[in-house]
Design a protein around this motif. Structure first.
Motif, PDB file in Angstrom:
ATOM      1  N   SER A   1      57.303 158.241  27.465  1.00  0.00           N
ATOM      2  CA  SER A   1      57.497 157.317  28.472  1.00  0.00           C
ATOM      3  C   SER A   1      58.718 156.166  28.375  1.00  0.00           C
ATOM      4  O   SER A   1      59.239 155.588  29.081  1.00  0.00           O
ATOM      5  CB  SER A   1      56.238 156.731  29.011  1.00  0.00           C
ATOM      6  N   GLN A   2      59.361 156.240  27.162  1.00  0.00           N
ATOM      7  CA  GLN A   2      60.182 155.167  26.737  1.00  0.00           C
ATOM      8  C   GLN A   2      59.669 153.847  27.008  1.00  0.00           C
ATOM      9  O   GLN A   2      60.590 153.078  27.537  1.00  0.00           O
ATOM     10  CB  GLN A   2      61.584 155.536  27.281  1.00  0.00           C
ATOM     11  N   ASP A   3      58.441 153.334  26.719  1.00  0.00           N
ATOM     12  CA  ASP A   3      57.725 152.233  27.138  1.00  0.00           C
ATOM     13  C   ASP A   3      56.719 152.057  26.393  1.00  0.00           C
ATOM     14  O   ASP A   3      55.984 152.928  25.557  1.00  0.00           O
ATOM     15  CB  ASP A   3      57.378 152.198  28.708  1.00  0.00           C
ATOM     16  N   PHE A   4      56.082 150.599  26.436  1.00  0.00           N
ATOM     17  CA  PHE A   4      54.768 150.258  25.750  1.00  0.00           C
ATOM     18  C   PHE A   4      53.671 150.759  26.567  1.00  0.00           C
ATOM     19  O   PHE A   4      53.683 150.421  27.778  1.00  0.00           O
ATOM     20  CB  PHE A   4      54.861 149.020  25.458  1.00  0.00           C
ATOM     21  N   THR A   5      52.716 151.116  25.988  1.00  0.00           N
ATOM     22  CA  THR A   5      51.562 151.715  26.652  1.00  0.00           C
ATOM     23  C   THR A   5      50.302 151.020  26.073  1.00  0.00           C
ATOM     24  O   THR A   5      50.168 150.709  24.872  1.00  0.00           O
ATOM     25  CB  THR A   5      51.130 153.180  26.228  1.00  0.00           C
ATOM     26  N   ALA A   6      49.355 150.408  27.047  1.00  0.00           N
ATOM     27  CA  ALA A   6      48.205 149.574  26.777  1.00  0.00           C
ATOM     28  C   ALA A   6      47.037 150.744  26.319  1.00  0.00           C
ATOM     29  O   ALA A   6      46.744 151.620  26.866  1.00  0.00           O
ATOM     30  CB  ALA A   6      47.750 148.823  27.857  1.00  0.00           C
TER      31      ALA A   6
ATOM     32  N   PRO B   1      48.039 150.021  33.789  1.00  0.00           N
ATOM     33  CA  PRO B   1      47.514 151.320  33.166  1.00  0.00           C
ATOM     34  C   PRO B   1      47.245 151.718  31.944  1.00  0.00           C
ATOM     35  O   PRO B   1      48.010 151.047  30.774  1.00  0.00           O
ATOM     36  CB  PRO B   1      48.584 152.149  33.775  1.00  0.00           C
ATOM     37  N   ARG B   2      46.503 152.542  31.744  1.00  0.00           N
ATOM     38  CA  ARG B   2      46.074 153.159  30.371  1.00  0.00           C
ATOM     39  C   ARG B   2      46.172 154.610  30.355  1.00  0.00           C
ATOM     40  O   ARG B   2      45.089 155.406  30.305  1.00  0.00           O
ATOM     41  CB  ARG B   2      44.935 152.469  29.871  1.00  0.00           C
TER      42      ARG B   2
ATOM     43  N   ARG C   1      41.251 144.776  21.877  1.00  0.00           N
ATOM     44  CA  ARG C   1      41.321 144.015  23.067  1.00  0.00           C
ATOM     45  C   ARG C   1      42.707 144.393  23.687  1.00  0.00           C
ATOM     46  O   ARG C   1      42.910 144.260  24.898  1.00  0.00           O
ATOM     47  CB  ARG C   1      40.962 142.440  22.874  1.00  0.00           C
ATOM     48  N   PHE C   2      43.909 144.087  22.759  1.00  0.00           N
ATOM     49  CA  PHE C   2      45.087 144.148  23.172  1.00  0.00           C
ATOM     50  C   PHE C   2      46.135 145.110  22.628  1.00  0.00           C
ATOM     51  O   PHE C   2      47.384 144.999  22.233  1.00  0.00           O
ATOM     52  CB  PHE C   2      45.752 142.516  23.005  1.00  0.00           C
ATOM     53  N   GLY C   3      45.332 146.355  22.053  1.00  0.00           N
ATOM     54  CA  GLY C   3      45.992 147.141  21.273  1.00  0.00           C
ATOM     55  C   GLY C   3      47.475 147.962  22.160  1.00  0.00           C
ATOM     56  O   GLY C   3      47.206 148.210  23.315  1.00  0.00           O
ATOM     57  N   THR C   4      48.445 148.075  21.667  1.00  0.00           N
ATOM     58  CA  THR C   4      49.164 148.908  22.504  1.00  0.00           C
ATOM     59  C   THR C   4      50.330 149.822  21.407  1.00  0.00           C
ATOM     60  O   THR C   4      50.115 149.913  20.247  1.00  0.00           O
ATOM     61  CB  THR C   4      50.503 147.651  23.010  1.00  0.00           C
ATOM     62  N   PHE C   5      50.840 150.690  21.941  1.00  0.00           N
ATOM     63  CA  PHE C   5      51.848 151.417  21.047  1.00  0.00           C
ATOM     64  C   PHE C   5      52.988 151.918  21.885  1.00  0.00           C
ATOM     65  O   PHE C   5      53.099 151.902  23.176  1.00  0.00           O
ATOM     66  CB  PHE C   5      51.080 152.820  20.396  1.00  0.00           C
ATOM     67  N   TYR C   6      54.103 152.258  21.159  1.00  0.00           N
ATOM     68  CA  TYR C   6      55.434 152.511  21.978  1.00  0.00           C
ATOM     69  C   TYR C   6      55.199 154.040  22.174  1.00  0.00           C
ATOM     70  O   TYR C   6      55.300 155.073  21.180  1.00  0.00           O
ATOM     71  CB  TYR C   6      56.662 152.227  21.043  1.00  0.00           C
ATOM     72  N   SER C   7      55.531 154.568  23.384  1.00  0.00           N
ATOM     73  CA  SER C   7      55.467 156.069  23.675  1.00  0.00           C
ATOM     74  C   SER C   7      56.825 156.664  23.737  1.00  0.00           C
ATOM     75  O   SER C   7      57.753 156.274  24.560  1.00  0.00           O
ATOM     76  CB  SER C   7      54.767 156.308  24.823  1.00  0.00           C
ATOM     77  N   SER C   8      57.367 157.582  22.832  1.00  0.00           N
ATOM     78  CA  SER C   8      58.571 158.007  23.038  1.00  0.00           C
ATOM     79  C   SER C   8      58.877 158.953  24.293  1.00  0.00           C
ATOM     80  O   SER C   8      59.767 159.061  24.714  1.00  0.00           O
ATOM     81  CB  SER C   8      58.664 159.031  21.872  1.00  0.00           C
TER      82      SER C   8
ATOM     83  N   ALA D   1      55.530 143.200  29.569  1.00  0.00           N
ATOM     84  CA  ALA D   1      54.685 143.530  28.651  1.00  0.00           C
ATOM     85  C   ALA D   1      53.135 144.065  29.105  1.00  0.00           C
ATOM     86  O   ALA D   1      52.715 143.383  30.220  1.00  0.00           O
ATOM     87  CB  ALA D   1      54.369 142.509  27.553  1.00  0.00           C
ATOM     88  N   PRO D   2      52.283 144.746  28.733  1.00  0.00           N
ATOM     89  CA  PRO D   2      50.889 145.046  29.230  1.00  0.00           C
ATOM     90  C   PRO D   2      49.899 143.688  28.946  1.00  0.00           C
ATOM     91  O   PRO D   2      50.243 142.727  28.282  1.00  0.00           O
ATOM     92  CB  PRO D   2      50.157 145.910  27.977  1.00  0.00           C
ATOM     93  N   TYR D   3      48.881 143.689  29.972  1.00  0.00           N
ATOM     94  CA  TYR D   3      48.093 142.566  29.808  1.00  0.00           C
ATOM     95  C   TYR D   3      48.791 141.219  30.631  1.00  0.00           C
ATOM     96  O   TYR D   3      48.120 140.125  30.271  1.00  0.00           O
ATOM     97  CB  TYR D   3      47.650 142.155  28.396  1.00  0.00           C
ATOM     98  N   GLU D   4      50.028 141.148  31.066  1.00  0.00           N
ATOM     99  CA  GLU D   4      50.564 140.221  31.628  1.00  0.00           C
ATOM    100  C   GLU D   4      49.792 139.774  32.550  1.00  0.00           C
ATOM    101  O   GLU D   4      49.241 140.422  33.410  1.00  0.00           O
ATOM    102  CB  GLU D   4      51.934 140.263  32.073  1.00  0.00           C
TER     103      GLU D   4
END
Length: 793
Positions: free
Chosen positions: A572-577, A632-633, A563-570, A516-519
């Motif tokens: 990249s098939q991954d969660f993006t920060a 990365p963002r 501060r911790f927003g994320t979304f699922y990118s169709s 997950a992002p921000y780990e």
């Protein structure tokens, strides 16, 4: 010796009994040389502890104490204060010597208390202050004005406030926003009975997602502060404060019910009931409203809203009030798609909006829904130790929830493969304690402490495998605040000053997905927030002139999403920060100065105000931003920016042409700019969504005793707004014409059963000029009407 002691005790009791048979104290309580009905009078012995008496004056202000002991007493006079839950405020105080007199007649005055109670304002200082002594820019909308204008929602009532820019994108139930003095949506704090209301799961952590859900089901009044209020009310109060106040219980059984029907498939039911005991110790009030639009603007814009409110006040003694309050809202709305560009539209230019020529209005989206609800529960205690020391404590538990569903149907960009679902949950628990000290009559010192704990939750999933996720973030803060109000020269000069220090504690976030992002981040607590506030006013009694000035700084706490927003990118098939855990609070500095002038015994009152706000540190979204440590963002994210400047002038006038005619008019000029363009590459620094000129008018006329008519009008100049192009994947700036909307309302009352029941027929015509205008490209209703029947008792 025991025998002598018994005789002494018997002698003391007998002498006390005979002493109580002779003295009589009578008097009258006056207010401005007029008897004050139903004032409270308390008599306290200065000789024997616990020996005290209390009575209530008759309709002529008279009172009497008979068969009391011949000794010295302290006597108090006061009246009930609705804003303190019907507690008695003791004002006049005298020493009475009945040691040699068998009877005495006195006069007591409650002029000061009566004036303060009838004309007080809370939002300017977080304590009740006479409106005539307020040194800040404050507006008040009472329940009668809401009734005369037949308003349905809180945002409806605020459209005519000077300096306010109120928008609603697509009609009832859709996203509403309030921009104060050229600032942003998140720069205005919303309160319920003096306690902050905001959605911790909102993008900016403000109240915007729920503004359209506040109805006028059971409203006492609305107080509005324009200008910095963070030193009193904390986060988000950069541009202003709106306090939605519930009504206090009354002794008599009272209530009202109405049903209303209108265009766009509108139905509305509203009711409220209240009562209290004759001694004022216990009272309640409750209200509900149910509003629904089955068709809406485009014929398929179903929206409904249910509001429930309640309040109970208990006064176990004349110095103690315990109050419990709740506010619940449950709403559903069918959302449309966003406006889009049309044809070949050049980028980097400002386009004059022309529907169907260069832009497309919001289109119907048949499988896009939002369900939202919130619950606010409050418990408050007020304890008057003596006329110079008042303690109060309050707790609010606030829960917000928004469920969004968007399917594959509809115009523009839609989810791939199947519907998407997301839930945003938030909780805020607020504990506030304070002590109001009055060392001398014209000096009020407030010292307090506040604790706030907030929780953020976001869950989402769609048809793509592995795309389900959740995020959790907690944050808490401790705050110390103080304020001093001082009146000099017979209260002609008013001085106010305060400061607030807030310390934050940010917990590590929790995510449901691997990698997950921000780990593995080492997070420090956010920087402390220090705010101050100062105001002064002087009243020239001979000319009826008041000059005032106000300066203060403000702040806004970064939201959990920022501060911790994320979304699922169709893609990249991954969660993006997109968040930034290291964001600093937004900060501002603001001042305003004004003059108020009364004419014709205050039947005419004119006001002029100049305001200036500088946003010294803000939070914006950048398309190209650096990574957060190893996170990365690639699609951009939030970062601290340098803000902007908003300045302008507010002119207003209140005119009481006759005893039955009231007119309020205002003009606001706003010049608002950003240090960095809100649309990258445009080179335009003018703030979006802010018209330079706005005029408002509210006129109320009573015809006889039974007919009331009201006309309110809002007209604004053109403004800039962005539209995202689904064709070129770029943002284009459009210039939209401003609003030119007038609403006309009328009501006819007819009374039956010795005026105990008041029936009324009422109706409203909205947008009576049938002017077509757009809010950021979203449609607004044309001329529509509604009619209803009500009962008051």
């Amino acid at each position: 010796m025991r025998f002598i002691g018994i005789l002494f005790l018997l002698g003391f009791l007998v002498s006390g009994i005979f002493a109580q048979s002779g003295a009589v104290l009578e008097g009258q309580v006056l207010n401005s040389a007029t008897p004050e009905r139903n004032a409270r009078v308390r008599l306290v012995s200065l000789v024997r502890a616990g020996n005290q008496f209390e009575t209530i004056t008759d309709d002529n202000g008279n009172f009497s104490f008979r068969n009391i002991a011949n000794e010295k007493y302290r006597i108090y006079a006061g009246v009930n204060a609705p804003e303190l839950g019907m507690l008695t405020v003791w004002v006049d105080e005298q020493i009475i010597d009945l040691e040699s007199d068998q009877s005495k007649t006195i006069t007591l005055q409650v002029q000061m208390a009566y004036t303060q109670i009838k004309e007080t304002v809370n939002v300017s200082a977080d304590t009740n202050q006479p409106f005539s002594e307020v040194s800040k820019t404050v507006s008040i909308i009472d329940a009668d004005e809401v009734t005369n204008r037949n308003e349905i929602t809180l945002t409806d009532t605020l459209r005519t406030i000077p300096g306010f820019r109120v928008q609603q994108l697509g009609g009832f139930g859709r996203l509403a926003s309030i921009k104060t003095r050229g600032l942003r949506n998140q720069d205005t704090a919303i309160l319920i009975d003096g306690i902050r209301f905001r959605d911790p799961a909102a993008i900016n952590g403000d109240a915007s997602p729920f503004l359209s859900d506040f109805s006028t089901a059971n409203i006492g009044r609305v107080e509005v502060l324009r200008g910095s209020g963070s030193s009193v009310y904390g986060t988000n109060a950069i541009g202003g404060v709106i306090d939605f106040q519930t009504p206090t219980p009354q002794k008599e059984f009272n209530g009202s019910f109405l049903s209303e029907y209108g265009g766009l498939g509108m139905t509305r039911f509203r009711g409220d009931v209240g009562s209290g005991t004759a001694d004022g110790k216990l009272g309640f009030t409750t209200g509900f409203s149910k509003t629904r639009f089955t068709r809406g603007i485009d014929g398929d814009d179903d929206a409904d809203n249910l509001n429930l409110q309640g309040r109970v006040d208990y006064n176990p003694s004349v110095n103690t009030n315990i109050s419990g309050r709740l506010y619940f809202s449950d709403a559903f709305v069918r959302l449309n798609g966003n406006p889009d560009t049309f044809g070949t539209v050049p980028s980097g230019q400002i386009i004059d909006a022309n529907k169907g020529v260069n832009f497309i209005v919001d289109q119907n989206d048949p499988d896009n829904f939002q369900r939202s609800d919130f619950f606010s529960g409050q418990l408050a205690l007020t304890q008057i130790f003596n006329p110079k020391a008042v303690f109060s404590a309050s707790y609010q538990g606030l829960k917000t929830k928004r469920d969004n569903e968007n399917g594959v149907l509809g115009a523009g960009f839609q989810p791939f493969g199947g519907p998407q679902f997301s839930t945003f949950d938030g909780q805020i628990h607020t504990l506030n304690t304070k002590v109001n000290l009055t060392p001398v009559r014209n000096n009020l010192l407030t010292i307090g402490y506040e604790y706030e704990f907030e929780k953020y939750g976001n869950d989402g999933f769609d048809s793509n495998p592995g795309s389900d996720f959740f995020a959790r973030v907690n944050q808490s803060s401790n705050t110390i605040f103080a304020q001093n109000l001082l009146g000099l020269f017979n209260d002609k000069l008013q001085l106010a000053g305060g400061f607030r220090v807030q310390f934050f504690n940010l917990d590590d976030p929790a995510f449901s997905v691997n990698n997950a992002p921000y780990e593995n981040l080492t997070l420090d607590n956010p920087p402390n927030a220090y705010t101050f506030d100062g105001a002064a006013s002087y009243y020239f009694a001979k000319t009826g002139t008041k000059i005032r000035g106000h300066i203060g700084n403000g702040y806004r706490v970064p939201s959990a999403y920022e501060r911790f927003g994320t979304f699922y990118s169709s893609f990249s098939q991954d969660f993006t920060a997109i968040g930034n855990p290291y964001l600093e609070p937004e900060r501002s500095i603001a001042f305003d100065t004004g003059i108020e002038q009364g004419f014709m015994k205050n039947r005419v009152r004119l006001t002029a105000t100049y305001f200036y706000t500088k946003l010294t540190n803000t939070i914006g979204y950048g398309n190209v931003v650096p990574a957060i440590d190893t996170t990365p963002r690639p699609f951009g994210g939030y970062e601290n920016t340098k803000g902007g400047i908003a300045r302008g002038t507010e002119l207003s006038g209140q005119f009481k042409a006759t005893d039955s005619t009231d007119i309020f008019a205002s003009y606001t000029f706003t010049n608002s700019d950003q240090r960095r363009p809100q649309v990258g590459g445009s080179g335009i620094i003018q703030s979006l969504g802010i018209p330079e000129n706005q005029f408002t008018l509210v006129a109320t006329q009573r015809i006889g005793k039974r007919i009331f008519v009201n006309f309110d009008y809002v007209a604004s100049s053109s403004y800039l707004a962005p539209i995202f192009s689904n064709t070129t994947f770029s943002t284009i700036l459009y210039r939209f014409d401003g609003s030119n909307r007038g609403d006309f309302s009328g009501r006819y009352n007819f009374v039956t059963l010795r005026e105990k029941y008041n029936f009324n027929i009422f109706g409203t015509v909205q947008n009576i000029f049938d002017n077509e205008y757009f809010e950021n490209g979203f449609r607004t209703e044309g001329v529509t009407g509604r009619i209803g029947l009500g009962l008051n008792f």
